[in-house]
Design a protein around this motif. Structure first.
Motif, PDB file in Angstrom:
ATOM      1  N   LEU A  66       0.809  -1.209   0.000  1.00 29.53           N
ATOM      2  CA  LEU A  66       0.000   0.000   0.000  1.00 29.53           C
ATOM      3  C   LEU A  66       0.845   1.264   0.000  1.00 29.53           C
ATOM      4  O   LEU A  66       0.309   2.366  -0.070  1.00 29.53           O
ATOM      5  N   SER A  67       2.173   1.118   0.091  1.00 29.37           N
ATOM      6  CA  SER A  67       3.074   2.267   0.098  1.00 29.37           C
ATOM      7  C   SER A  67       3.439   2.670  -1.333  1.00 29.37           C
ATOM      8  O   SER A  67       3.659   1.800  -2.187  1.00 29.37           O
ATOM      9  N   PRO A  68       3.529   3.971  -1.618  1.00 29.65           N
ATOM     10  CA  PRO A  68       3.871   4.426  -2.972  1.00 29.65           C
ATOM     11  C   PRO A  68       5.188   3.862  -3.489  1.00 29.65           C
ATOM     12  O   PRO A  68       5.337   3.642  -4.696  1.00 29.65           O
ATOM     13  N   GLU A  69       6.167   3.627  -2.601  1.00 24.76           N
ATOM     14  CA  GLU A  69       7.446   3.097  -3.055  1.00 24.76           C
ATOM     15  C   GLU A  69       7.300   1.693  -3.629  1.00 24.76           C
ATOM     16  O   GLU A  69       8.168   1.220  -4.363  1.00 24.76           O
ATOM     17  N   VAL A  70       6.180   1.031  -3.317  1.00 21.33           N
ATOM     18  CA  VAL A  70       5.912  -0.297  -3.858  1.00 21.33           C
ATOM     19  C   VAL A  70       4.943  -0.215  -5.031  1.00 21.33           C
ATOM     20  O   VAL A  70       5.191  -0.789  -6.097  1.00 21.33           O
ATOM     21  N   HIS A  71       3.829   0.485  -4.861  1.00 22.45           N
ATOM     22  CA  HIS A  71       2.807   0.491  -5.920  1.00 22.45           C
ATOM     23  C   HIS A  71       3.039   1.554  -6.986  1.00 22.45           C
ATOM     24  O   HIS A  71       2.314   1.604  -7.985  1.00 22.45           O
ATOM     25  N   GLY A  72       4.040   2.415  -6.771  1.00 17.22           N
ATOM     26  CA  GLY A  72       4.410   3.369  -7.811  1.00 17.22           C
ATOM     27  C   GLY A  72       3.442   4.507  -8.009  1.00 17.22           C
ATOM     28  O   GLY A  72       3.432   5.144  -9.068  1.00 17.22           O
ATOM     29  N   GLY A  73       2.615   4.773  -7.009  1.00 22.20           N
ATOM     30  CA  GLY A  73       1.697   5.899  -7.118  1.00 22.20           C
ATOM     31  C   GLY A  73       0.293   5.537  -7.536  1.00 22.20           C
ATOM     32  O   GLY A  73      -0.574   6.410  -7.628  1.00 22.20           O
ATOM     33  N   SER A  74       0.034   4.253  -7.773  1.00 23.13           N
ATOM     34  CA  SER A  74      -1.305   3.815  -8.163  1.00 23.13           C
ATOM     35  C   SER A  74      -1.641   2.501  -7.469  1.00 23.13           C
ATOM     36  O   SER A  74      -0.858   1.550  -7.500  1.00 23.13           O
ATOM     37  N   LEU A  75      -2.829   2.452  -6.871  1.00 23.48           N
ATOM     38  CA  LEU A  75      -3.304   1.229  -6.221  1.00 23.48           C
ATOM     39  C   LEU A  75      -4.127   0.360  -7.167  1.00 23.48           C
ATOM     40  O   LEU A  75      -4.707  -0.640  -6.731  1.00 23.48           O
ATOM     41  N   ALA A  76      -4.168   0.707  -8.437  1.00 26.21           N
ATOM     42  CA  ALA A  76      -4.967  -0.053  -9.397  1.00 26.21           C
ATOM     43  C   ALA A  76      -4.588  -1.530  -9.373  1.00 26.21           C
ATOM     44  O   ALA A  76      -3.404  -1.889  -9.419  1.00 26.21           O
ATOM     45  N   ASP A  77      -5.598  -2.382  -9.242  1.00 27.41           N
ATOM     46  CA  ASP A  77      -5.462  -3.839  -9.298  1.00 27.41           C
ATOM     47  C   ASP A  77      -4.753  -4.423  -8.083  1.00 27.41           C
ATOM     48  O   ASP A  77      -4.304  -5.578  -8.117  1.00 27.41           O
ATOM     49  N   ILE A  78      -4.658  -3.662  -6.982  1.00 26.78           N
ATOM     50  CA  ILE A  78      -3.965  -4.125  -5.779  1.00 26.78           C
ATOM     51  C   ILE A  78      -4.928  -4.180  -4.597  1.00 26.78           C
ATOM     52  O   ILE A  78      -5.690  -3.241  -4.360  1.00 26.78           O
ATOM     53  N   VAL A  79      -4.886  -5.274  -3.847  1.00 25.07           N
ATOM     54  CA  VAL A  79      -5.541  -5.338  -2.549  1.00 25.07           C
ATOM     55  C   VAL A  79      -4.566  -5.932  -1.546  1.00 25.07           C
ATOM     56  O   VAL A  79      -3.696  -6.734  -1.903  1.00 25.07           O
ATOM     57  N   ALA A  80      -4.719  -5.536  -0.283  1.00 32.39           N
ATOM     58  CA  ALA A  80      -3.891  -6.064   0.796  1.00 32.39           C
ATOM     59  C   ALA A  80      -4.798  -6.634   1.871  1.00 32.39           C
ATOM     60  O   ALA A  80      -5.794  -6.010   2.256  1.00 32.39           O
ATOM     61  N   ALA A  81      -4.456  -7.825   2.339  1.00 36.14           N
ATOM     62  CA  ALA A  81      -5.216  -8.494   3.390  1.00 36.14           C
ATOM     63  C   ALA A  81      -4.498  -8.333   4.726  1.00 36.14           C
ATOM     64  O   ALA A  81      -3.286  -8.546   4.820  1.00 36.14           O
ATOM     65  N   HIS A  82      -5.249  -7.960   5.751  1.00 36.47           N
ATOM     66  CA  HIS A  82      -4.697  -7.784   7.096  1.00 36.47           C
ATOM     67  C   HIS A  82      -5.533  -8.576   8.096  1.00 36.47           C
ATOM     68  O   HIS A  82      -6.723  -8.819   7.886  1.00 36.47           O
ATOM     69  N   SER A  83      -4.899  -8.946   9.192  1.00 38.59           N
ATOM     70  CA  SER A  83      -5.560  -9.748  10.220  1.00 38.59           C
ATOM     71  C   SER A  83      -5.242  -9.195  11.596  1.00 38.59           C
ATOM     72  O   SER A  83      -4.140  -8.696  11.834  1.00 38.59           O
ATOM     73  N   LEU A  84      -6.207  -9.324  12.514  1.00 37.27           N
ATOM     74  CA  LEU A  84      -5.986  -8.957  13.909  1.00 37.27           C
ATOM     75  C   LEU A  84      -5.745 -10.184  14.784  1.00 37.27           C
ATOM     76  O   LEU A  84      -5.631 -10.075  15.997  1.00 37.27           O
ATOM     77  N   SER A  85      -5.669 -11.356  14.157  1.00 37.89           N
ATOM     78  CA  SER A  85      -5.523 -12.600  14.920  1.00 37.89           C
ATOM     79  C   SER A  85      -4.240 -12.613  15.736  1.00 37.89           C
ATOM     80  O   SER A  85      -4.230 -13.086  16.880  1.00 37.89           O
ATOM     81  N   LYS A  86      -3.144 -12.139  15.184  1.00 38.02           N
ATOM     82  CA  LYS A  86      -1.843 -12.266  15.828  1.00 38.02           C
ATOM     83  C   LYS A  86      -1.553 -11.085  16.746  1.00 38.02           C
ATOM     84  O   LYS A  86      -1.289 -11.267  17.939  1.00 38.02           O
ATOM     85  N   THR A  87      -1.581  -9.877  16.197  1.00 36.96           N
ATOM     86  CA  THR A  87      -1.149  -8.721  16.978  1.00 36.96           C
ATOM     87  C   THR A  87      -2.155  -8.320  18.048  1.00 36.96           C
ATOM     88  O   THR A  87      -1.792  -7.666  19.024  1.00 36.96           O
ATOM     89  N   SER A  88      -3.429  -8.687  17.889  1.00 36.87           N
ATOM     90  CA  SER A  88      -4.442  -8.363  18.895  1.00 36.87           C
ATOM     91  C   SER A  88      -5.026  -9.606  19.563  1.00 36.87           C
ATOM     92  O   SER A  88      -5.974  -9.501  20.337  1.00 36.87           O
TER      93      SER A  88
END
Length: 370
Positions: free
Chosen positions: A209-231
């Motif tokens: 989700l950071s621009p240095e990775v996606h190059g300024g566009s989130l097109a066609d990208i999704v990120a999955a996150h979980s609270l199982s571990k940290t919470s």
């Protein structure tokens, strides 16, 4: 005579459920006089923070159906946490979607995105088994990518996982950017499993989700996150997906039709968890202490620990067949997962989870030295 419908009732061709294969070693470890130390599954053992459990009960008498999209407060809490904890900005409020944990999202994402039989889903060479399961549920072919290998032509969906389950490997922002660019070149969706992003040890993981990775566009990208571990919310089934607003809207519409909605009390609990950073820091400190004990014990007693720069596991090897290592540890009352659960190239490693109490972790360390 078998009718035409009966001929198709076999269902998708799924792999055997890997954890069933641990029944024998689990019985051996359970027979140890000091009891089993189960380091095989990443199941939280620590109590849920009071700020979360209180929020869970606060809406116990709300009678209506929950919002599939999640409450506005929940989505705002997610955006705030991503900015505070990881410096992620620029996400759209509507592009946050709560999920019933992260496993169901991983399993059904190819289907929800329209992946079809004959399509290719590319996953890491060593990977969380549900990536393959999700591809097979959609009837797609699975391609495992070695480190540095790019998705081939014909790939419809690319899974990225940094920090990795099982290896704990952290890929640089540049390496992730190269994967994203390559996936876009072949017209693939990009899904990043970032469930261990809050558990850095010797390397700081980057988010897709950071621009240095996606190059300024989130097109066609999704990120999955979980609270199982940290919470410690594995039992609550609390996760979320975010990224490209167009893709998230697409997922939302299907999930609304299918009734895939997070219960209202869990939404309240998740909101509280995302608004509170103190319990995340405390849980990270617990895991850090356990990691130190297990890492030192493994290294002092004939094991090599590879990668493991972040996440909830140590990727350990004695340069022998993984099942031989599993059996050796089981005789000492310690249960771990063989690397073969995560791909053929894991045949000489075991995955050692940090999810046991301090007392059980200390017991495991003592048994390794005996």
């Amino acid at each position: 005579m078998i009718g035409p419908a009966s001929a198709h009732r076999g269902g998708p061709d799924l792999p055997d459920f890997p954890w069933d294969a641990l029944a024998g070693p689990k019985a051996t470890a359970g027979a140890h006089p000091g009891g089993i130390v189960d380091l095989s599954v990443g199941t939280p053992v620590d109590p849920v923070a009071p700020v979360i459990s209180t929020a869970l009960g606060s809406v116990a008498d709300v009678p209506g159906y929950p919002l599939t999209h999640g409450t506005p407060a929940l989505r705002e809490a997610v955006l705030g946490a991503l900015e505070r904890r990881h410096g992620i900005t620029g996400l759209h409020h509507d592009a946050v979607l709560p999920t019933i944990g992260s496993k169901e999202l991983v399993a059904w994402l190819p289907t929800l995105l329209g992946v079809r039989p004959g399509d290719v889903v590319a996953i890491p060479e060593l990977a969380y088994p549900t990536y393959e399961v999700g591809a097979r549920l959609a009837g797609a072919e699975v391609v495992r990518l070695r480190d540095g290998e790019l998705p081939p032509a014909g790939t419809t969906l690319l899974w990225i996982n940094s920090p990795s389950n099982p290896t704990g490997r952290v890929q640089s922002a540049q390496a992730l950017a190269e994967l994203v660019a390559a996936a876009r070149e072949v017209g693939a969706f990009i899904a990043s499993d970032e469930c261990y992003l809050d558990l850095p040890w010797t390397a700081r993981p980057a988010s897709v989700l950071s621009p240095e990775v996606h190059g300024g566009s989130l097109a066609d990208i999704v990120a999955a996150h979980s609270l199982s571990k940290t919470s410690s919310l594995a039992g609550y089934r609390a996760g979320f997906v975010t990224g490209d607003p167009v893709l998230v809207k697409r997922l939302l519409e299907v999930r609304r039709h299918a009734g895939m909605m997070m219960p209202r009390p869990v939404q309240a609990a998740m909101t509280a968890a995302m608004n509170d950073d103190d319990h995340v820091v405390a849980q990270r400190d617990r895991y850090a202490g356990r990691r130190k004990v297990l890492l030192e014990a493994l290294q002092a007693n004939g094991f090599r620990v590879d990668h493991s720069e972040a996440g909830l596991y140590l990727w350990a090897s004695r340069d022998e067949d993984a099942w031989t290592t599993v059996a050796w540890l089981a005789e000492r009352g310690v249960l771990v997962a063989p690397g073969t659960f995560y791909g053929p190239s894991g045949g000489k490693h075991v995955r050692v989870a940090l999810t046991a109490t301090d007392e059980r972790v200390a017991a495991a360390a003592d048994r390794l030295a005996s």
